[in-house]
Design a protein around this motif. Sequence first.
Motif, PDB file in Angstrom:
ATOM      1  N   LYS A  61      32.148  55.066  64.291  1.00 55.58           N
ATOM      2  CA  LYS A  61      30.970  55.885  64.029  1.00 55.58           C
ATOM      3  C   LYS A  61      29.908  55.689  65.109  1.00 55.58           C
ATOM      4  CE  LYS A  61      31.464  56.359  59.039  1.00 55.58           C
ATOM      5  NZ  LYS A  61      30.848  56.153  57.697  1.00 55.58           N
ATOM      6  N   GLU A 107      19.692  55.680  65.690  1.00 57.13           N
ATOM      7  CA  GLU A 107      21.039  56.136  65.357  1.00 57.13           C
ATOM      8  C   GLU A 107      21.897  54.984  64.835  1.00 57.13           C
ATOM      9  OE1 GLU A 107      21.806  59.864  68.391  1.00 57.13           O
ATOM     10  OE2 GLU A 107      22.121  57.835  69.149  1.00 57.13           O
ATOM     11  N   HIS A 109      20.807  52.246  63.448  1.00 56.14           N
ATOM     12  CA  HIS A 109      20.249  51.859  62.157  1.00 56.14           C
ATOM     13  C   HIS A 109      20.714  52.812  61.058  1.00 56.14           C
ATOM     14  CE1 HIS A 109      17.097  51.451  59.024  1.00 56.14           C
ATOM     15  NE2 HIS A 109      17.137  50.171  59.368  1.00 56.14           N
ATOM     16  N   THR A 110      20.768  54.104  61.365  1.00 56.71           N
ATOM     17  CA  THR A 110      21.194  55.083  60.368  1.00 56.71           C
ATOM     18  C   THR A 110      22.647  54.863  59.955  1.00 56.71           C
ATOM     19  OG1 THR A 110      19.602  56.732  61.129  1.00 56.71           O
ATOM     20  CG2 THR A 110      21.511  57.543  59.920  1.00 56.71           C
ATOM     21  N   VAL A 111      23.511  54.536  60.909  1.00 54.43           N
ATOM     22  CA  VAL A 111      24.915  54.247  60.577  1.00 54.43           C
ATOM     23  C   VAL A 111      24.996  53.074  59.607  1.00 54.43           C
ATOM     24  CG1 VAL A 111      27.102  53.395  61.515  1.00 54.43           C
ATOM     25  CG2 VAL A 111      25.857  55.206  62.709  1.00 54.43           C
ATOM     26  N   LEU A 113      22.569  51.940  57.641  1.00 49.85           N
ATOM     27  CA  LEU A 113      21.895  52.287  56.390  1.00 49.85           C
ATOM     28  C   LEU A 113      22.793  53.146  55.506  1.00 49.85           C
ATOM     29  CD1 LEU A 113      19.279  52.152  54.737  1.00 49.85           C
ATOM     30  CD2 LEU A 113      18.462  54.143  56.009  1.00 49.85           C
ATOM     31  N   ASP A 114      23.457  54.117  56.100  1.00 46.83           N
ATOM     32  CA  ASP A 114      24.356  54.966  55.318  1.00 46.83           C
ATOM     33  C   ASP A 114      25.482  54.149  54.701  1.00 46.83           C
ATOM     34  OD1 ASP A 114      22.850  57.174  55.954  1.00 46.83           O
ATOM     35  OD2 ASP A 114      24.226  57.931  57.497  1.00 46.83           O
ATOM     36  N   ALA A 115      26.000  53.187  55.444  1.00 49.79           N
ATOM     37  CA  ALA A 115      27.070  52.340  54.921  1.00 49.79           C
ATOM     38  C   ALA A 115      26.573  51.467  53.774  1.00 49.79           C
ATOM     39  CB  ALA A 115      27.645  51.470  56.040  1.00 49.79           C
ATOM     40  N   CYS A 116      25.352  50.973  53.888  1.00 46.12           N
ATOM     41  CA  CYS A 116      24.774  50.174  52.801  1.00 46.12           C
ATOM     42  C   CYS A 116      24.565  51.032  51.551  1.00 46.12           C
ATOM     43  CB  CYS A 116      23.451  49.563  53.242  1.00 46.12           C
ATOM     44  SG  CYS A 116      23.600  48.155  54.351  1.00 46.12           S
ATOM     45  N   ARG A 117      24.068  52.238  51.736  1.00 48.04           N
ATOM     46  CA  ARG A 117      23.839  53.120  50.589  1.00 48.04           C
ATOM     47  C   ARG A 117      25.150  53.497  49.897  1.00 48.04           C
ATOM     48  NH1 ARG A 117      19.142  56.674  53.628  1.00 48.04           N
ATOM     49  NH2 ARG A 117      17.360  55.529  52.757  1.00 48.04           N
ATOM     50  N   ALA A 118      26.239  53.502  50.660  1.00 45.28           N
ATOM     51  CA  ALA A 118      27.538  53.842  50.082  1.00 45.28           C
ATOM     52  C   ALA A 118      28.212  52.648  49.401  1.00 45.28           C
ATOM     53  CB  ALA A 118      28.457  54.394  51.174  1.00 45.28           C
ATOM     54  N   SER A 119      27.659  51.459  49.581  1.00 45.96           N
ATOM     55  CA  SER A 119      28.270  50.262  49.008  1.00 45.96           C
ATOM     56  C   SER A 119      27.726  49.990  47.607  1.00 45.96           C
ATOM     57  CB  SER A 119      27.993  49.044  49.887  1.00 45.96           C
ATOM     58  OG  SER A 119      28.420  47.848  49.258  1.00 45.96           O
TER      59      SER A 119
END
Length: 396
Positions: A61, A107, A109-111, A113-119
């Motif tokens: 990613k 960018e 950080h967003t990768v 953050l998105d992974a954390c939100r999906a966990s």
Amino acid sequence: MAEIVIVGGGIGGLATALAVARHGHSVLVLERADRFGEIGAGIQLAPNGMHALERLGLEEKVRALAVNVDELRFMDGITGEHVVSMPLTESYRRRFGNPYVVVHRAELHTVLLDACRASPGIKLRGGATAAGYEQDATSATVVLTTGERVTGDAVIGADGINSALRGHLVGDGEPRVSGITVYRAVIPMESVPVELRWNAVTWWAGPKCHFVHYPIAGGKYLNLAASSDDGATVAFAGVPASKTHVRDEFAKLGRTPRRLLELGEDWKSWVLVDREPVDEWTDGRVTLLGDAAHPMLHYAAQGACMSLEDAVVLGDLLDCSAAELAGRFVQYNAVRRGRTARVQRLSRQSIQLWHPAGARASDRNEMLSSMSTTDLHDYIAWMHGARQFDNPVVPA
């Protein structure tokens, strides 16, 4: 499994949350800002940082967003001489197993953050500013500035160079002011003369100053960062600087770097700070990570990489029960302090490479230009080539 509280929602804190959660622990990330986000511009990720992202399952990613850089290019900022380049293509990538990339900090950080939100094992809470911590034999508690207490089985401080947890744990006062001010701007690549659109991280070295630029955001923008050894004594961050001031500050540089600096708009300035390396950044069920543990000047381009390395090492060590956490924190501290201290010292020493004048600058150019590609790769192999980050490194 354990409940882990992480203080700080930046790159290091989020990477650690992912690394810890994959072992079944519950993670709560506390961020002082109301919303999770990242400021700043471009950052460089050497192969060791990419290896860490691979361990987190995020390398592809990040690669999709990043620019694969062809070389690190060193220029004499006064004469315009091309002194030396370190190739980053075939032989470099074969040797170190990954490319050298540049990416916008937001960018990356967003990768994360998105992974954390999906966990499902990770919770994110903004508007929570840490003031310190408390602990007992079985738990650790973050004390917020509001007086609220947030308790878990352990606490990890990833709250940056001005870490409130470090103030409690290490107690070494304010960061060291380097005396250097850096000016940053980002410009559209379409505004850059075609002949200067190099796919490289380029340094222009001058007397008591230097200027770095490289493409970011898939090559859509050029990141500009100019450093002046101006003797600054008071730290500040993100202060606007006029175009005229930046032009005057770097007027000593030659025509080409000045052409690029002239393109900058909306300049922001920071006084660079760091800290002395310390042997211990762990206290029982509390430990530090990234800039909270080993803050460094950005001149070795390894700050983000060291945080990512910390995260995967700590994550692997925390494949354990809650009762074992304090002992694993001690192990983490022991295996990371030598390597991170060496990078901290190298980051400071690099100033001697960028900022000499006269005969010393000529001697530097002669020394660098005599180095072969193999010599250059050998010099950084200990840093860029690491794939296992939990082996102690004797400081050089």
